[in-house]
Scaffold this motif. Sequence first.
Motif, PDB file in Angstrom:
ATOM      1  N   GLY A 454       1.677  -0.596 -20.893  1.00  0.00           N
ATOM      2  CA  GLY A 454       1.062  -1.408 -21.940  1.00  0.00           C
ATOM      3  C   GLY A 454      -0.125  -2.231 -21.484  1.00  0.00           C
ATOM      4  O   GLY A 454      -0.804  -2.831 -22.314  1.00  0.00           O
ATOM      5  N   THR A 455      -0.401  -2.302 -20.186  1.00  0.00           N
ATOM      6  CA  THR A 455      -1.529  -3.086 -19.680  1.00  0.00           C
ATOM      7  C   THR A 455      -2.304  -2.235 -18.671  1.00  0.00           C
ATOM      8  O   THR A 455      -1.982  -2.209 -17.490  1.00  0.00           O
ATOM      9  CB  THR A 455      -1.040  -4.375 -19.006  1.00  0.00           C
ATOM     10  N   PRO A 456      -3.305  -1.498 -19.129  1.00  0.00           N
ATOM     11  CA  PRO A 456      -4.020  -0.566 -18.249  1.00  0.00           C
ATOM     12  C   PRO A 456      -4.778  -1.230 -17.118  1.00  0.00           C
ATOM     13  O   PRO A 456      -5.193  -0.548 -16.184  1.00  0.00           O
ATOM     14  CB  PRO A 456      -4.980   0.140 -19.225  1.00  0.00           C
ATOM     15  N   SER A 457      -4.965  -2.556 -17.152  1.00  0.00           N
ATOM     16  CA  SER A 457      -5.682  -3.222 -16.070  1.00  0.00           C
ATOM     17  C   SER A 457      -4.733  -3.920 -15.101  1.00  0.00           C
ATOM     18  O   SER A 457      -5.151  -4.794 -14.349  1.00  0.00           O
ATOM     19  CB  SER A 457      -6.668  -4.245 -16.651  1.00  0.00           C
ATOM     20  N   ARG A 458      -3.448  -3.568 -15.113  1.00  0.00           N
ATOM     21  CA  ARG A 458      -2.471  -4.124 -14.172  1.00  0.00           C
ATOM     22  C   ARG A 458      -1.758  -2.977 -13.460  1.00  0.00           C
ATOM     23  O   ARG A 458      -1.366  -1.990 -14.102  1.00  0.00           O
ATOM     24  CB  ARG A 458      -1.452  -5.010 -14.902  1.00  0.00           C
ATOM     25  N   PHE A 459      -1.588  -3.093 -12.152  1.00  0.00           N
ATOM     26  CA  PHE A 459      -0.972  -2.045 -11.357  1.00  0.00           C
ATOM     27  C   PHE A 459       0.079  -2.654 -10.429  1.00  0.00           C
ATOM     28  O   PHE A 459      -0.122  -3.720  -9.841  1.00  0.00           O
ATOM     29  CB  PHE A 459      -2.026  -1.315 -10.509  1.00  0.00           C
ATOM     30  N   ARG A 460       1.205  -1.966 -10.322  1.00  0.00           N
ATOM     31  CA  ARG A 460       2.242  -2.344  -9.370  1.00  0.00           C
ATOM     32  C   ARG A 460       2.067  -1.483  -8.113  1.00  0.00           C
ATOM     33  O   ARG A 460       1.854  -0.273  -8.213  1.00  0.00           O
ATOM     34  CB  ARG A 460       3.621  -2.129  -9.983  1.00  0.00           C
ATOM     35  N   PHE A 461       2.137  -2.109  -6.933  1.00  0.00           N
ATOM     36  CA  PHE A 461       1.876  -1.379  -5.699  1.00  0.00           C
ATOM     37  C   PHE A 461       2.991  -1.613  -4.685  1.00  0.00           C
ATOM     38  O   PHE A 461       3.731  -2.597  -4.747  1.00  0.00           O
ATOM     39  CB  PHE A 461       0.531  -1.795  -5.093  1.00  0.00           C
ATOM     40  N   ARG A 462       3.088  -0.675  -3.731  1.00  0.00           N
ATOM     41  CA  ARG A 462       4.048  -0.744  -2.628  1.00  0.00           C
ATOM     42  C   ARG A 462       3.396  -0.118  -1.401  1.00  0.00           C
ATOM     43  O   ARG A 462       3.157   1.093  -1.378  1.00  0.00           O
ATOM     44  CB  ARG A 462       5.348  -0.021  -3.016  1.00  0.00           C
ATOM     45  N   LEU A 463       3.088  -0.941  -0.409  1.00  0.00           N
ATOM     46  CA  LEU A 463       2.427  -0.493   0.807  1.00  0.00           C
ATOM     47  C   LEU A 463       3.451  -0.471   1.938  1.00  0.00           C
ATOM     48  O   LEU A 463       4.114  -1.482   2.207  1.00  0.00           O
ATOM     49  CB  LEU A 463       1.275  -1.437   1.176  1.00  0.00           C
ATOM     50  N   THR A 464       3.574   0.646   2.631  1.00  0.00           N
ATOM     51  CA  THR A 464       4.530   0.789   3.735  1.00  0.00           C
ATOM     52  C   THR A 464       3.762   0.930   5.043  1.00  0.00           C
ATOM     53  O   THR A 464       2.901   1.806   5.188  1.00  0.00           O
ATOM     54  CB  THR A 464       5.430   2.019   3.521  1.00  0.00           C
ATOM     55  N   MET A 465       4.058   0.025   6.003  1.00  0.00           N
ATOM     56  CA  MET A 465       3.396   0.013   7.303  1.00  0.00           C
ATOM     57  C   MET A 465       4.467   0.093   8.392  1.00  0.00           C
ATOM     58  O   MET A 465       5.665  -0.042   8.123  1.00  0.00           O
ATOM     59  CB  MET A 465       2.566  -1.269   7.483  1.00  0.00           C
ATOM     60  N   ALA A 466       4.037   0.323   9.624  1.00  0.00           N
ATOM     61  CA  ALA A 466       4.952   0.359  10.758  1.00  0.00           C
ATOM     62  C   ALA A 466       4.456  -0.629  11.819  1.00  0.00           C
ATOM     63  O   ALA A 466       3.243  -0.912  11.917  1.00  0.00           O
ATOM     64  CB  ALA A 466       5.018   1.766  11.359  1.00  0.00           C
ATOM     65  N   TRP A 467       5.394  -1.170  12.585  1.00  0.00           N
ATOM     66  CA  TRP A 467       5.009  -2.051  13.682  1.00  0.00           C
ATOM     67  C   TRP A 467       4.282  -1.234  14.765  1.00  0.00           C
ATOM     68  O   TRP A 467       4.686  -0.144  15.120  1.00  0.00           O
ATOM     69  CB  TRP A 467       6.249  -2.696  14.297  1.00  0.00           C
ATOM     70  N   ARG A 468       3.206  -1.790  15.296  1.00  0.00           N
ATOM     71  CA  ARG A 468       2.474  -1.120  16.372  1.00  0.00           C
ATOM     72  C   ARG A 468       3.225  -1.330  17.704  1.00  0.00           C
ATOM     73  O   ARG A 468       3.639  -2.459  18.027  1.00  0.00           O
ATOM     74  CB  ARG A 468       1.062  -1.683  16.493  1.00  0.00           C
ATOM     75  N   THR A 469       3.439  -0.257  18.437  1.00  0.00           N
ATOM     76  CA  THR A 469       4.214  -0.337  19.692  1.00  0.00           C
ATOM     77  C   THR A 469       3.361  -0.111  20.930  1.00  0.00           C
ATOM     78  O   THR A 469       3.885  -0.074  22.040  1.00  0.00           O
ATOM     79  CB  THR A 469       5.343   0.706  19.669  1.00  0.00           C
ATOM     80  N   SER A 470       2.075   0.089  20.758  1.00  0.00           N
ATOM     81  CA  SER A 470       1.235   0.320  21.930  1.00  0.00           C
ATOM     82  C   SER A 470      -0.189  -0.134  21.632  1.00  0.00           C
ATOM     83  O   SER A 470      -0.554  -0.369  20.473  1.00  0.00           O
ATOM     84  CB  SER A 470       1.222   1.814  22.303  1.00  0.00           C
TER      85      SER A 470
END
Length: 470
Positions: A454-470
């Motif tokens: 119902g609101t074309p100018s609103r977006f739900r997001f989910r960003l998945t990252m990993a911890w850097r080990t080196s």
Amino acid sequence: MKNHAIIELDEGALTVTIGGRIDGAPRVLHCHRVALADLGRETVAAALQPIALDLLQQTDGVHVILGDRRMQHFVSSLPNMRPREIDEFVVREALRLTSMPNAGEALVASRLVRRLKGGKWIVGGTALPRSVWEPVRLAFAAGNVGVASLQSTESCLALAVPPEDQERYAVVECSGGRARFVLCDGRSPVQVRRFMVGSAESNPEALAAQLAMELPRTLEWLRETGHQVPSALVLGNRISVDEGTLDLIRGDLARVVLPAFVADSGRGFEAPSLASTALLAELCQGHEPVSLLTGPRLRLPPSPWRPVTLAAAVAVGALLGWHGVRDLEASATVEREVVEASSERENLRHQLVAVTGEPADAMVDGESAQLLRQALGRRRPVSRLLAEVSNAATPDVALDGLQFASSEQVVVSGVVSGPSRAAALAMLAEFAGRVRDLPYLESVGQEDVSEVAGTPSRFRFRLTMAWRTS
């Protein structure tokens, strides 16, 4: 406490009403009406001059009620939106109804009617071309009369509707041989119809007969235009009725009621209008009237789910804090182990140099390197993560989740809103880039973006990252 002054400009007359709160109830102290040929600057200024010198000295400015046919009223149903977005809609609708080219050419006010189940809002609006108000404003300025607020006659008549009543009301007021019928939704005007009553205004029986003819026509007109007809009617201050007259006027309506506050008119001054007394009652109760001069500034009540949301936020905060404490404890343990391993490594290097004679820099301590790799895999900058992800979010990016653990991925979720679809996506891309650039995180290529229904100018997001080990 100073009194309230109300000046009503309507139907060829200027009416000044002065009153205040006395013994806990609103009371009219003075009401005077002056004939007015038009709303031109010179005409209004001439009518104001004696009033400003005599009656307005003990007031902090006046509240102006303007009755003009170019005043527009509307009520709309809107989805769950932020106050700023609702105000923007009200302005667009006001420009459409007044045929004004831009927001600077119109005076606009918004008010909340009620909230529906499912989060929808019923919002009312009032609009007037600025050119109608400008000569009146200049007349008040010429007389050094400060204007505290500006309302329409119809919006003030709607204040006579009993508050918190779910019944659909209409209000009828007579003035200058004319009657004004205002259909209300809550305490907001929806539709207005005017009709002539002529000399019947001074004859209660003739006026009742005139209203008995016009009200059925008005109700039929509402049905034809797609509006819900009222079940109750509030009569104005200037309509003198008895029980028999009420029955005649009621017709198909369920009931006809009289105003809750009717001022006396037998002490040397005229009867004030229903619009003025209804506004005076609101002012005496300490309510701030919705003014066309301040622009739309809608204030929405808190959501009934807000306590649940706050409780959930506290729980999430406690959980994040617990994880943070655990990670800090693990980090401290790893640091101690690293120090011990480094000391042991130095001892071993010296022993090997003494035995083999080879440079210590050419040796590789496999056990120490493995220990260091474990340290890199376990130590997490939790406090820095919370601070920098929060700083990366702009006011249009609302974060609703940040999940992490020592050996799991980092998940950032929320909602981004913008004035347009492209702007919202651009802000999301900017935020995601800032998160990806954090030196202790690395992208795993998992980014979920979905449009809010119902609101074309609103977006739900989910960003998945990993911890850097080196």
